[in-house]
Design a protein around this motif. Structure first.
Motif, short mmCIF file in Angstrom:
data_model
loop_
_atom_site.label_atom_id
_atom_site.label_comp_id
_atom_site.label_asym_id
_atom_site.label_seq_id
_atom_site.Cartn_x
_atom_site.Cartn_y
_atom_site.Cartn_z
N PRO A 1 0.69 -1.40 0.33
CA PRO A 1 0.41 0.06 -0.06
C PRO A 1 1.03 1.03 -0.12
CG PRO A 1 -1.26 -1.41 1.42
CD PRO A 1 0.79 -1.98 1.68
N HIS B 1 -4.56 0.55 -0.29
CA HIS B 1 -5.55 0.01 1.07
C HIS B 1 -5.12 1.25 1.70
CE1 HIS B 1 -6.41 -2.50 4.44
NE2 HIS B 1 -5.24 -1.71 4.99
N GLY B 2 -6.18 1.87 2.80
CA GLY B 2 -6.61 2.10 3.60
C GLY B 2 -6.55 3.61 3.18
N LEU B 3 -6.58 4.06 2.15
CA LEU B 3 -7.33 4.87 0.83
C LEU B 3 -8.54 5.42 0.55
CD1 LEU B 3 -3.53 5.77 -0.75
CD2 LEU B 3 -4.35 6.68 1.33
N GLY C 1 -0.28 3.43 0.39
CA GLY C 1 -0.37 4.62 2.21
C GLY C 1 -0.13 4.71 3.40
N VAL C 2 1.17 3.59 3.28
CA VAL C 2 1.69 2.81 4.26
C VAL C 2 3.53 3.46 4.23
CG1 VAL C 2 2.67 0.73 5.53
CG2 VAL C 2 0.12 1.28 5.35
#
Lengths: 266, 211
Positions: free
Chosen positions: A165, A201-203, A167-168
């Motif tokens: 990801p 992921h996570g966004l 986002g990480v």
């Protein structure tokens, strides 16, 4: 370009339910719709069933092959389920996946030798998830010759650089693009494949990131995707990107797709 | 003068520099370290949890807030002579199961549990069943939490539960599971005590089980 339709995956809850209920009509329809939308291969995953996985896999491969004429991608790390899937599959299947991890390699290789499928191979080994372009190339340098020795021609190998990801880790997407370039340079006949969605992921509004990344991947040389073919915008962008990077002579595939109503602007 | 509200907001903003400055300033002006933690830092991260739950904050922002929180906590603990008592709601041993290297969800759950007053021992990723057992013993855990993102590794949750049983630990701890492919039904099948679909749910679940 090869699109592996990803929707029949038991980690998606409606699919788990359909498999549980042996809902043949629903699963067949989903396979058909993916092929109509442009999938060249249909992924089948029923790993959620654990001990019963081989039994469910046999059923699943059987009914999906009744519905569509494309090869299936047998998606499991379970050797027993993989063997059942391969043995009941008519014609040549794809497997998802082997990797450079010692245990997985040793377990899956005999099946690769026996059935000679198309092979998705993850660029990871016993040291875990790759953290750099070099990590991925190191694994590829082991996997590609190993598979060729097992009788799989380079053009049937699909290397997955493994997307993390963004986002990480801000460099996650760039690492994959650079890996793709390096792999295509070194092994021009080998395919580079990935599932796109992990990148977002996570966004928020993940599909926009997935689509933007898909275009960048095509430019970098990625030629296969495990994706949702029912996402018409994504599929449109694949056609557009292939035309733009010169992999669609005279843009004929793009034009043809447009005539078939497969290119959507909004 | 810096206020506890400003400190909480700096945690929400994920502004590590600001968190450090405000924490220093609050310590310097004699504010009770216990209040700095509970009404400043923890209040901030609780807000983060709420916003994340409502899809108003996203993973990169939450990770920045967690970093900021950590910097503030370290500062308070370092600069405080007498130990700061953080009352624990329970002890949780947490990890991603063997063969699985995904840690984002698990890290979020750990962070949310810590910010809600649980003592959390994070065993990391690719954690073998025996390691869960050992840690549960060593830390006298109330709860063992397992994460798996792959349909292919979730089976190792059962191996861990079996290992806990074999070590005579099964009735001493509650077992909770989570991750993308996990369902309540799966949790029931493998004999886990609880399942939560997201980090906030995991906190409620732990409150219930440790209560």
């Amino acid at each position: 370009m090869v699109i592996v339709g990803e929707l029949i995956n038991s980690s998606r809850k409606p699919i788990a339910q359909a498999l549980e209920a042996r809902d043949e009509a629903y699963l067949k329809d989903l396979a058909k719709r993916q092929v109509e939308a442009g999938a060249h291969i249909i992924d089948v995953n029923c790993a959620i069933f654990m001990e019963k996985e081989p039994e469910v896999m046999e059923w699943l491969v059987g009914i999906i092959q009744e519905a569509v004429d494309v090869p299936l991608c047998i998606d499991t790390p379970n050797v027993a389920a993989m063997e059942v899937g391969l043995s009941c599959h008519k014609g040549r299947a794809m497997i998802n996946s082997i990797s450079g991890e010692t245990k997985r390699w040793e377990e899956m290789l005999p099946l690769v030798k026996k059935y000679k499928p198309m092979v998705v191979a993850l660029c990871m080994d016993d040291s875990g998830m790759p953290n750099s372009v070099e990590d991925r190339l190191r694994v590829a340098d082991k996997i590609v010759p190993g598979l060729v020795e097992a009788g799989i021609p380079e053009e049937d190998i699909y290397l997955d650089p493994l997307i993390k990801p963004v986002g990480v880790s801000s460099s996650a997407a760039i690492e994959v693009l650079e890996t793709t370039r390096a792999l295509k340079e070194k092994y021009p006949k080998v395919h580079v494949i990935s599932g796109l969605s992990n990148v977002s992921h996570g966004l928020p509004v993940r599909r926009v990131l997935n689509r933007a990344f898909a275009v960048m991947c095509v430019e970098a040389g990625m030629d296969s995707f495990i994706a949702d073919p029912l996402d018409r915008h994504l599929m449109s962008l694949f056609f557009a990107a292939e035309a733009l990077v010169g992999r669609d002579k005279n843009c004929l595939k793009y034009i043809k797709a447009s005539r078939a109503g497969k290119i959507v602007a909004e | 003068m810096a206020t506890l509200e400003e400190l909480a907001q700096a945690v929400v903003d994920g502004d590590e520099t600001q968190v450090v400055e405000l924490t220093k300033s609050l310590l310097g002006s004699g504010v009770n370290p216990q209040d700095i933690i509970n009404k400043g830092l923890m209040a901030g991260i609780e807000k983060v949890g709420e916003l994340f739950q409502k899809n108003e904050m996203f993973v990169p922002e939450v990770l920045m807030s967690a970093e900021a929180l950590k910097a503030g906590m370290e500062l308070v603990l370092k600069e405080t002579q007498q130990g700061v008592e953080v009352t624990s709601k329970g002890t949780v041993v947490m990890g991603t199961v063997e063969g699985d290297l995904h840690d984002i969800g698990k890290n979020l759950v750990c962070m949310m549990l810590e910010s809600n007053g649980f003592k959390v021992y994070d065993l990391g990723v690719d954690v073998k069943p025996e390691k869960f057992v050992e840690a549960a013993k060593q830390y006298n855990a109330d709860i063992v939490g397992m994460s798996a993102l792959l349909t292919t590794t979730m089976v190792n949750m059962k191996s861990t539960i079996d290992a806990l049983a074999a070590a005579g630990m099964r009735d001493k701890v509650k077992v909770i599971v989570g991750g993308a492919p996990i369902t309540q039904k799966f949790a029931d099948e493998i004999g886990a005590d609880g399942y939560a679909p997201d980090a906030a749910g995991a906190v409620d679940l732990c409150r219930r089980l440790a209560g």
